[in-house]
Design an enzyme around this catalytic site. Structure first.
Site, PDB file in Angstrom:
ATOM      1  N   GLU A 190     -14.760  -4.599  33.590  1.00  0.00           N
ATOM      2  CA  GLU A 190     -16.147  -4.418  34.033  1.00  0.00           C
ATOM      3  C   GLU A 190     -16.410  -2.980  34.472  1.00  0.00           C
ATOM      4  O   GLU A 190     -17.479  -2.441  34.234  1.00  0.00           O
ATOM      5  CB  GLU A 190     -16.491  -5.389  35.175  1.00  0.00           C
ATOM      6  CG  GLU A 190     -16.599  -6.839  34.736  1.00  0.00           C
ATOM      7  CD  GLU A 190     -17.717  -7.090  33.721  1.00  0.00           C
ATOM      8  OE1 GLU A 190     -18.609  -6.246  33.580  1.00  0.00           O
ATOM      9  OE2 GLU A 190     -17.667  -8.133  33.049  1.00  0.00           O
TER      10      GLU A 190
ATOM     11  N   THR B 291     -20.514   2.397  29.175  1.00  0.00           N
ATOM     12  CA  THR B 291     -19.695   2.613  27.973  1.00  0.00           C
ATOM     13  C   THR B 291     -19.745   1.379  27.080  1.00  0.00           C
ATOM     14  O   THR B 291     -19.736   0.247  27.562  1.00  0.00           O
ATOM     15  CB  THR B 291     -18.229   2.894  28.390  1.00  0.00           C
ATOM     16  OG1 THR B 291     -18.230   3.857  29.440  1.00  0.00           O
ATOM     17  CG2 THR B 291     -17.414   3.445  27.237  1.00  0.00           C
TER      18      THR B 291
ATOM     19  N   TYR C  37     -23.052  -5.943  40.974  1.00  0.00           N
ATOM     20  CA  TYR C  37     -22.818  -6.433  39.610  1.00  0.00           C
ATOM     21  C   TYR C  37     -21.343  -6.800  39.408  1.00  0.00           C
ATOM     22  O   TYR C  37     -21.012  -7.901  38.962  1.00  0.00           O
ATOM     23  CB  TYR C  37     -23.245  -5.370  38.567  1.00  0.00           C
ATOM     24  CG  TYR C  37     -22.769  -5.756  37.197  1.00  0.00           C
ATOM     25  CD1 TYR C  37     -23.491  -6.660  36.431  1.00  0.00           C
ATOM     26  CD2 TYR C  37     -21.546  -5.293  36.680  1.00  0.00           C
ATOM     27  CE1 TYR C  37     -23.029  -7.083  35.195  1.00  0.00           C
ATOM     28  CE2 TYR C  37     -21.078  -5.714  35.453  1.00  0.00           C
ATOM     29  CZ  TYR C  37     -21.827  -6.598  34.718  1.00  0.00           C
ATOM     30  OH  TYR C  37     -21.363  -7.031  33.504  1.00  0.00           O
TER      31      TYR C  37
ATOM     32  N   ASP D  14     -27.064  -6.565  35.508  1.00  0.00           N
ATOM     33  CA  ASP D  14     -27.107  -5.166  35.060  1.00  0.00           C
ATOM     34  C   ASP D  14     -28.362  -4.990  34.200  1.00  0.00           C
ATOM     35  O   ASP D  14     -29.213  -5.894  34.136  1.00  0.00           O
ATOM     36  CB  ASP D  14     -25.819  -4.793  34.309  1.00  0.00           C
ATOM     37  CG  ASP D  14     -25.672  -5.550  33.001  1.00  0.00           C
ATOM     38  OD1 ASP D  14     -26.509  -6.445  32.724  1.00  0.00           O
ATOM     39  OD2 ASP D  14     -24.729  -5.249  32.247  1.00  0.00           O
TER      40      ASP D  14
ATOM     41  N   CYS E 182     -30.931 -10.279  22.493  1.00  0.00           N
ATOM     42  CA  CYS E 182     -32.129  -9.822  23.213  1.00  0.00           C
ATOM     43  C   CYS E 182     -31.993  -8.313  23.444  1.00  0.00           C
ATOM     44  O   CYS E 182     -31.879  -7.825  24.557  1.00  0.00           O
ATOM     45  CB  CYS E 182     -32.267 -10.588  24.529  1.00  0.00           C
ATOM     46  SG  CYS E 182     -33.903 -10.429  25.251  1.00  0.00           S
TER      47      CYS E 182
ATOM     48  N   CYS F 114     -35.315 -12.870  18.178  1.00  0.00           N
ATOM     49  CA  CYS F 114     -35.741 -14.116  18.834  1.00  0.00           C
ATOM     50  C   CYS F 114     -35.468 -15.344  17.961  1.00  0.00           C
ATOM     51  O   CYS F 114     -35.226 -16.433  18.496  1.00  0.00           O
ATOM     52  CB  CYS F 114     -37.215 -14.051  19.186  1.00  0.00           C
ATOM     53  SG  CYS F 114     -37.583 -12.693  20.306  1.00  0.00           S
TER      54      CYS F 114
ATOM     55  N   CYS G 248     -38.497 -19.252  26.661  1.00  0.00           N
ATOM     56  CA  CYS G 248     -38.827 -17.843  26.914  1.00  0.00           C
ATOM     57  C   CYS G 248     -40.343 -17.622  26.897  1.00  0.00           C
ATOM     58  O   CYS G 248     -41.000 -17.793  25.874  1.00  0.00           O
ATOM     59  CB  CYS G 248     -38.150 -16.968  25.858  1.00  0.00           C
ATOM     60  SG  CYS G 248     -38.497 -15.225  26.067  1.00  0.00           S
TER      61      CYS G 248
ATOM     62  N   SER H  44     -24.873  12.234  34.302  1.00  0.00           N
ATOM     63  CA  SER H  44     -26.047  11.422  34.652  1.00  0.00           C
ATOM     64  C   SER H  44     -27.198  12.277  35.201  1.00  0.00           C
ATOM     65  O   SER H  44     -28.349  12.048  34.898  1.00  0.00           O
ATOM     66  CB  SER H  44     -25.655  10.328  35.633  1.00  0.00           C
ATOM     67  OG  SER H  44     -24.963  10.897  36.703  1.00  0.00           O
TER      68      SER H  44
HETATM   69  S1  SF4 Z   1     -36.619 -15.384  22.779  1.00  0.00           S
HETATM   70 FE1  SF4 Z   1     -36.834 -14.256  24.683  1.00  0.00          FE
HETATM   71  S2  SF4 Z   1     -34.776 -14.160  25.533  1.00  0.00           S
HETATM   72 FE2  SF4 Z   1     -34.587 -14.749  23.404  1.00  0.00          FE
HETATM   73  S3  SF4 Z   1     -34.274 -12.810  22.283  1.00  0.00           S
HETATM   74 FE3  SF4 Z   1     -36.464 -13.261  22.274  1.00  0.00          FE
HETATM   75  S4  SF4 Z   1     -37.251 -12.171  24.037  1.00  0.00           S
HETATM   76 FE4  SF4 Z   1     -35.060 -12.325  24.313  1.00  0.00          FE
END
Ligand code: SF4
Length: 391
Positions: free
Chosen positions: A48, A54, A131, A149, A203, A210, A219, A336
């Site tokens: 992690e 990275t 995180y 994150d 996503c 999607c 969603c 950064s």
């Molecule tokens: S449906 Fe929603 S959570 Fe799934 S990839 Fe599309 S935007 Fe992301």
């Protein structure tokens, strides 16, 4: 915003169905990664920390080598600094490696050599924020703690159309509230890893896939076709430009001068060809002057011209060096908060100067004994390009 707490409207049945769909997808699609072969908290912790800033593909080789060199927390706590930095060479953000060692020492002295098992105790370790504590706690110890994150914020902001600015630390509590509500209480580690995988493979930032998403039917932004409006993120501050002249100095014995950086601050203790900070005006002046110069096509030293003579304030400590009156090129590197610009020169030193303790003369064959940060490797690449052309 009207939908800010949309997650609170989910019924228990809805929540359970969502979790099942998500975990089933994860079991089928999970990435086969070396730190996922067991639930050892040490392995999870190292991976992690490496994965911060990275890419996974880059981390894998580093991870294998790190675990070979430092297979246990004790080995890490006792690691010599130069070997630790060597294991991290090229990954950047070197404070991560230093913090790992300090945290390993904390574990040895304060936790009897065992990774602590509560989020509060894990958070006490140097370099471990919410995180990483969430990732270690949920994956190794099954604590229902979110690991949030940028990837996870993107998924959650789309899932619930959360319009809080993800660049602001104050927004974190909104994402935490949503994640505490939806995290699977029995399989929190798998849930968090499913979030990580979904964020990196489906996503994605610009064009989420999607149609392949296991949580599409839950969603809100998919339903409203607003996926690309989320997450809301204010622009980052531009990194500050800093200008340097860099010198690749070779002596008669084909050795190169290296200088070690201070033990504190950026690139602490690492080795670089000498660099000297100059003003932007000076940098641009040298850049233009030397690029225009007719001599620039020649790498011939028969009639060497002294950059240092014309610009005595640059490398005044290197007065015995005969500089080539052209640059090898420019190197830029973004940290950064800083952007380094280095105009790189090549010079020959006729005599050997006495070394001070922060300097070393090294042959190309022994460079691997030193820990080089990325800007140094880029300077070295410029040198190799030039001299390969000449050979
Ligand atoms: S449906 Fe929603 S959570 Fe799934 S990839 Fe599309 S935007 Fe992301």
């Amino acid at each position: 915003m009207k939908n800010e707490k949309y997650w609170e409207t989910w019924s228990d049945n809805e929540l359970q169905a969502f979790q099942e769909a998500f975990i089933t997808w994860y079991e089928k699609e999970k990435r086969n990664l070396p730190w996922r072969v067991n639930l050892d908290p040490y392995r999870i912790w190292i991976s992690e920390i490496m994965l911060q800033q990275t890419r996974v593909d880059t981390v894998i080789d580093y991870y294998y080598r790190f675990m070979e060199w430092f297979p246990t927390i004790k080995d890490l706590a006792e690691a010599p600094d130069d070997r630790l930095l060597k294991a991290w060479e090229g990954l950047g953000y070197y404070s991560r490696a230093r913090n790992l060692k300090v945290a390993a020492q904390q574990i040895m002295t304060e936790f009897d050599g065992q990774m602590p098992k509560t989020i509060e105790e894990i958070r006490q370790l140097k370099g471990i924020g919410p995180y990483t504590a969430g990732a270690i706690g949920s994956i190794a110890f099954q604590i229902p703690e979110p690991a949030i994150d940028g990837n996870v914020m993107r998924v959650v902001s789309r899932l619930f159309e959360i319009s809080d600015d993800i660049a602001k630390p104050s927004s974190r509590k909104v994402f935490e509230a949503a994640m505490y509500k939806i995290i699977d209480q029995y399989r929190p580690g798998d849930f968090n890893q499913a979030m990580m995988d979904l964020g990196s493979s489906i996503c994605t930032p610009t064009s989420p896939k999607c149609e392949e998403c296991p949580i599409q039917s839950y969603c809100l932004s998919y339903k409203n076709n607003t996926m690309t409006n989320f997450p809301v993120k204010s622009k980052k501050m531009k990194p500050k430009d800093v200008y340097y002249i860099g010198g690749i100095i070779e002596n008669n014995q084909q050795e190169f001068l290296l200088e070690q950086r201070d033990p504190k601050g950026l690139l602490a203790n690492m080795w670089l060809f000498p660099i000297a900070e100059v003003s932007k005006d000076r940098f641009e002046f040298l850049q233009k002057m030397l690029i225009k110069d007719d001599q620039q096509l020649s790498l011939d030293f028969e009639e060497p011209l002294l950059v240092a003579e014309e610009n005595p304030e640059i490398f005044e400590d290197y007065s015995q060096v005969v500089w080539q009156k052209r640059t090898l090129g420019e190197v830029t590197h973004i940290f950064s908060h800083l952007k380094w610009h280095i105009l790189v020169f090549y010079g020959r030193q006729t005599g050997l100067t006495a070394k001070n303790e922060n300097q070393a003369w090294a042959t190309k064959e022994t460079f691997s004994n030193y820990v080089f940060p990325k800007p140094q490797q880029k300077m070295l690449d410029l040198y190799k390009q030039e001299f390969r052309k000449k050979e």
